[in-house]
Design a protein around this motif. Structure first.
Motif, PDB file in Angstrom:
ATOM      1  N   TYR A  45       0.837  -1.066   0.126  1.00  0.00           N
ATOM      2  CA  TYR A  45      -0.205  -0.063  -0.056  1.00  0.00           C
ATOM      3  C   TYR A  45       0.876   1.417   0.124  1.00  0.00           C
ATOM      4  CZ  TYR A  45      -4.021  -2.808   0.963  1.00  0.00           C
ATOM      5  OH  TYR A  45      -5.168  -3.810   0.613  1.00  0.00           O
ATOM      6  N   GLY A  46       1.844   1.275  -0.723  1.00  0.00           N
ATOM      7  CA  GLY A  46       2.529   2.535  -1.166  1.00  0.00           C
ATOM      8  C   GLY A  46       3.886   2.684  -0.207  1.00  0.00           C
ATOM      9  N   SER A  47       3.960   2.036   0.764  1.00  0.00           N
ATOM     10  CA  SER A  47       5.110   1.796   1.701  1.00  0.00           C
ATOM     11  C   SER A  47       5.940   0.512   1.943  1.00  0.00           C
ATOM     12  CB  SER A  47       4.909   2.454   3.167  1.00  0.00           C
ATOM     13  OG  SER A  47       3.933   1.478   3.748  1.00  0.00           O
ATOM     14  N   MET A  48       7.033   0.820   2.227  1.00  0.00           N
ATOM     15  CA  MET A  48       7.937  -0.520   2.201  1.00  0.00           C
ATOM     16  C   MET A  48       7.751  -1.073   3.620  1.00  0.00           C
ATOM     17  SD  MET A  48       8.896  -0.514  -0.654  1.00  0.00           S
ATOM     18  CE  MET A  48      10.378  -1.856  -0.836  1.00  0.00           C
ATOM     19  N   ASP A  77       4.409  -8.857  -5.865  1.00  0.00           N
ATOM     20  CA  ASP A  77       5.418  -7.982  -4.761  1.00  0.00           C
ATOM     21  C   ASP A  77       6.441  -8.608  -4.249  1.00  0.00           C
ATOM     22  OD1 ASP A  77       3.852  -5.613  -6.096  1.00  0.00           O
ATOM     23  OD2 ASP A  77       2.429  -5.685  -4.290  1.00  0.00           O
ATOM     24  N   ILE A  78       5.996  -9.663  -3.548  1.00  0.00           N
ATOM     25  CA  ILE A  78       6.839 -10.367  -2.712  1.00  0.00           C
ATOM     26  C   ILE A  78       7.933 -11.043  -3.595  1.00  0.00           C
ATOM     27  CG2 ILE A  78       7.195 -12.442  -1.368  1.00  0.00           C
ATOM     28  CD1 ILE A  78       4.318 -11.807  -0.106  1.00  0.00           C
ATOM     29  N   GLU A  79       7.544 -11.821  -4.786  1.00  0.00           N
ATOM     30  CA  GLU A  79       8.431 -12.223  -5.728  1.00  0.00           C
ATOM     31  C   GLU A  79       9.491 -11.351  -6.133  1.00  0.00           C
ATOM     32  OE1 GLU A  79       7.826 -15.744  -9.127  1.00  0.00           O
ATOM     33  OE2 GLU A  79       6.077 -14.242  -8.509  1.00  0.00           O
ATOM     34  N   LYS A  80       8.972 -10.092  -6.664  1.00  0.00           N
ATOM     35  CA  LYS A  80       9.727  -9.026  -7.179  1.00  0.00           C
ATOM     36  C   LYS A  80      10.930  -8.709  -6.153  1.00  0.00           C
ATOM     37  CE  LYS A  80       9.454  -4.246  -8.539  1.00  0.00           C
ATOM     38  NZ  LYS A  80       8.601  -3.376  -8.572  1.00  0.00           N
ATOM     39  N   ALA A  81      10.366  -8.500  -4.928  1.00  0.00           N
ATOM     40  CA  ALA A  81      11.290  -8.163  -3.681  1.00  0.00           C
ATOM     41  C   ALA A  81      12.394  -9.056  -3.389  1.00  0.00           C
ATOM     42  CB  ALA A  81      10.665  -7.762  -2.351  1.00  0.00           C
ATOM     43  N   ILE A  82      12.010 -10.350  -3.520  1.00  0.00           N
ATOM     44  CA  ILE A  82      13.019 -11.402  -3.397  1.00  0.00           C
ATOM     45  C   ILE A  82      14.064 -11.412  -4.539  1.00  0.00           C
ATOM     46  CG2 ILE A  82      13.454 -13.841  -3.217  1.00  0.00           C
ATOM     47  CD1 ILE A  82      10.510 -14.047  -1.775  1.00  0.00           C
TER      48      ILE A  82
END
Length: 185
Positions: A45-48, A77-82
């Motif tokens: 939701y827009g924040s890390m 989003d989780i996949e991208k962050a990893i």
């Protein structure tokens, strides 16, 4: 006054040990450990946010981490962050959970990881020495102001050195334990 300086130095040194412990726990050692993902930040939701705040992380097998997001919309989003993290792991998404297979460590990878562990330990020792130096400077300033005698300064510097030595030994034992863990896998 001197007691406050000593107490403050010891608290800072404890924090240094705590940070080192956290850093070592996030280093992958060929086994799946949920703390490996502590530094992964996911946009929510827009924040890390830390991954652990938006998903359940478990280790169902020795070399597999399973990430179950609390909202299905977070999978991408989780996949991208990893993928953008420095972990070097490829997530496998089955539509409801993400699985991370932790690869076996090669001998070269183990040696490089041990070098990283030693460097992290050395950085922590440098931080301890910096805390010692700052404390000694404060004590010398008290002497300069006439608040301490030469004997009191020597005793205080001795106490700070003993505290520093104690924490350096603790760092050495943490590093040694992590090296054994890495090389025994």
């Amino acid at each position: 006054m001197v007691k406050d300086i000593l107490k403050n130095a010891e608290e800072k040194m404890k924090k240094t040990i705590s940070v080192l412990g956290n850093d070592l726990s996030t280093m992958k050692a060929g086994r799946a450990n949920p703390t490996m993902l502590d530094r992964v930040q996911v946009e929510y939701y827009g924040s890390m946010c830390p991954l652990s705040q938006v998903a359940n992380i478990s280790a169902p097998e020795p070399r597999v981490l399973q990430i179950s997001p609390w909202e299905a919309s977070l999978l991408k989003d989780i996949e991208k962050a990893i993928l953008v993290s420095d972990l070097g792991l490829n997530p496998s998404n089955d539509g409801s959970v993400i699985r991370l297979i932790i690869p076996e460590l090669t001998e070269e990878t183990r040696k490089n990881l041990v070098k990283t562990v030693k460097k992290t330990g050395e950085d922590s020792k440098v931080a301890l020495r910096s805390i010692r130096r700052d404390s000694n400077d404060k004590i010398k300033a008290l002497k300069k102001d006439g608040e301490l005698t030469d004997d009191e300064v020597k005793k205080a510097e001795n106490d700070i050195q003993k505290t520093t030595d104690k924490f350096v030994k603790e760092i050495d034992s943490l590093i040694e334990a992590k090296e054994k863990e890495i090389m025994s896998i």
